[in-house]
Scaffold this active site. Structure first.
Site, PDB file in Angstrom:
ATOM      1  N   GLU A 286      47.145   5.431  12.736  1.00 11.43           N
ATOM      2  CA  GLU A 286      46.464   4.518  13.670  1.00 11.43           C
ATOM      3  C   GLU A 286      47.242   3.207  13.782  1.00 11.43           C
ATOM      4  OE1 GLU A 286      43.775   5.626  15.236  1.00 11.43           O
ATOM      5  OE2 GLU A 286      43.779   7.464  14.047  1.00 11.43           O
TER       6      GLU A 286
ATOM      7  N   TYR B 135      54.367   2.710  18.241  1.00 13.38           N
ATOM      8  CA  TYR B 135      53.090   3.398  18.441  1.00 13.38           C
ATOM      9  C   TYR B 135      53.105   4.109  19.797  1.00 13.38           C
ATOM     10  CZ  TYR B 135      48.082   4.333  18.416  1.00 13.38           C
ATOM     11  OH  TYR B 135      46.861   4.955  18.441  1.00 13.38           O
TER      12      TYR B 135
END
Ligand SMILES: *[C@@H]1O[C@H](CO)[C@@H](O)[C@H](O)[C@H]1NC(C)=O
Length: 363
Positions: free
Chosen positions: A142, A256
């Site tokens: 995450e 990310y």
């Protein structure tokens, strides 16, 4: 009645009296022991249920005795069971035995902590310090804005395992593999323009604003709750009919780049329009001509004009697929793939180290 008899009677009565309470005490003790045993058994069951259900004792013994490295998954990610020992079958990687049975804790060479689970149960950590030579691995997929509880991990973890390239064990959501042989790539028939799938309409996200601007200038088909339906099995087929896919990340943070790019856009053979980290950052994962970055344009309006122009210029549009004849896109990464990477790393890197602050490194 002879005097002796009374005596006997008295003695008997005394014996009887003392005998009764002893019996009670032992029954009481027995009960206590039984209750404790039941309790211990119950707690053990609760503790071990996922692993016990999965791997029968005999099988487990045989395979871990053959393996050099024992890797304990402190939790199964999101408590979702899957076959843990598939590295040999899937990748030809041998020498590791994976388990989520915490009875292996003392013998484990490494323990992997999946952060999303740790976050929900912050006190669910083994006793510290770890057994000598055991390595603790911090596993997280995450982005920093979606996790908490990092400060508690100071000086505890030995290795990092994340989508960040500078992790000890690099576990991205996908990658493009330069292929030796030319790839046989065909552009699917395209009948629609722009697709986007989302379920998170958090107004603080830049991607939501960007979409609101963009849709003023061109048609965007939105899939997700409250919008167009898209079943898992039809996802690739439906999205492949679109020329462009909005691979908009929920965070704009280094490295990310998620399944939105790898699965939704690239495996569906559309051209990704990305919003996330910088173009430079994307170019460390993909050829520059493989995607369109929102930051290539001063505003959503110019991006819309560019996409509309490409829609009318087949030759130019098709150039976005040239790279695919010498790359293979790897997406839909499963848990096994990530864990098997940890196996390889542990086999090749016996060095000692500690991460002083996950927070400082990651956030
Ligand atoms: C792992 O980190 C701990 C905590 O700082 C340290 O005591 C231990 O020596 C490290 N172990 C390895 C194998 O790196």
């Amino acid at each position: 009645m002879v005097p002796g008899d009374t005596h006997h009677l008295a003695v008997d009565m005394v014996l009887c009296m003392t005998k009764l309470p002893t019996d009670k005490v032992s029954i009481w003790l027995l009960l206590q022991i039984l209750i404790s045993l039941a309790l211990i058994f119950y707690i053990q069951r609760m503790w071990h249920t996922p692993a016990d259900v999965q791997c029968p004792v005999l099988e487990r013994k045989a395979s871990w005795e053959q393996s050099r490295i024992i890797i304990l998954l402190w939790t199964l990610p999101f408590n979702d069971p899957f076959n843990l020992n598939q590295c040999a079958e899937l990748f030809g990687i041998t020498g590791c035995f994976f388990t989520s049975d915490r009875r292996f804790y003392r013998n484990a060479d490494a323990v992997i902590f999946h952060h999303a689970d740790l976050m929900n149960r912050p006190n669910d950590l083994p006793h510290w310090p770890q057994p000598l030579n055991q390595r603790w691995i911090w596993f997280n997929l995450e982005s920093p804005v979606h996790i908490s509880y990092l400060d508690r991990l100071d000086n505890m973890m030995n290795l990092t395992m994340t989508y960040r390239r500078d992790s000890d064990i690099f576990t991205p959501y996908g990658w493009a593999l330069l292929s030796k042989e030319p790839q046989n790539f065909n552009i699917p028939a395209k009948s629609r323009l722009v697709a986007w799938a989302t379920s998170n309409w958090n107004p603080n996200l830049r991607r939501v604003h960007y979409y609101e601007e963009l849709k003023k200038h061109l048609q965007v088909d939105v899939f997700g709750p409250g919008n167009l339906q898209l079943g898992r099995d039809e996802q690739t087929a439906v999205l492949s009919q679109y020329k462009f896919y909005l691979a908009f990340e929920n965070s704009e943070t280094r490295d990310y780049i998620t399944e939105k790019l790898w699965n939704n856009a690239l495996l569906s053979r559309t051209v990704p329009v990305v919003l996330g980290p910088t173009r430079e950052n994307y170019e460390r994962f993909l050829p520059a001509e493989a995607f369109i970055h929102v930051d290539d344009f001063p505003s959503a309006k110019e991006l819309a004009e560019f996409l509309l122009a490409l829609d009318k210029d087949d030759e130019r549009y098709q150039k976005y697929f040239t790279w695919r004849s010498h790359y293979e896109v790897v997406g839909s990464i499963n848990w096994q793939t990530h864990y098997c990477k940890a196996c390889v790393f542990l086999q090749n890197n016996p060095t000692y180290k500690t991460i002083p602050s996950i927070m400082k490194w990651f956030v």
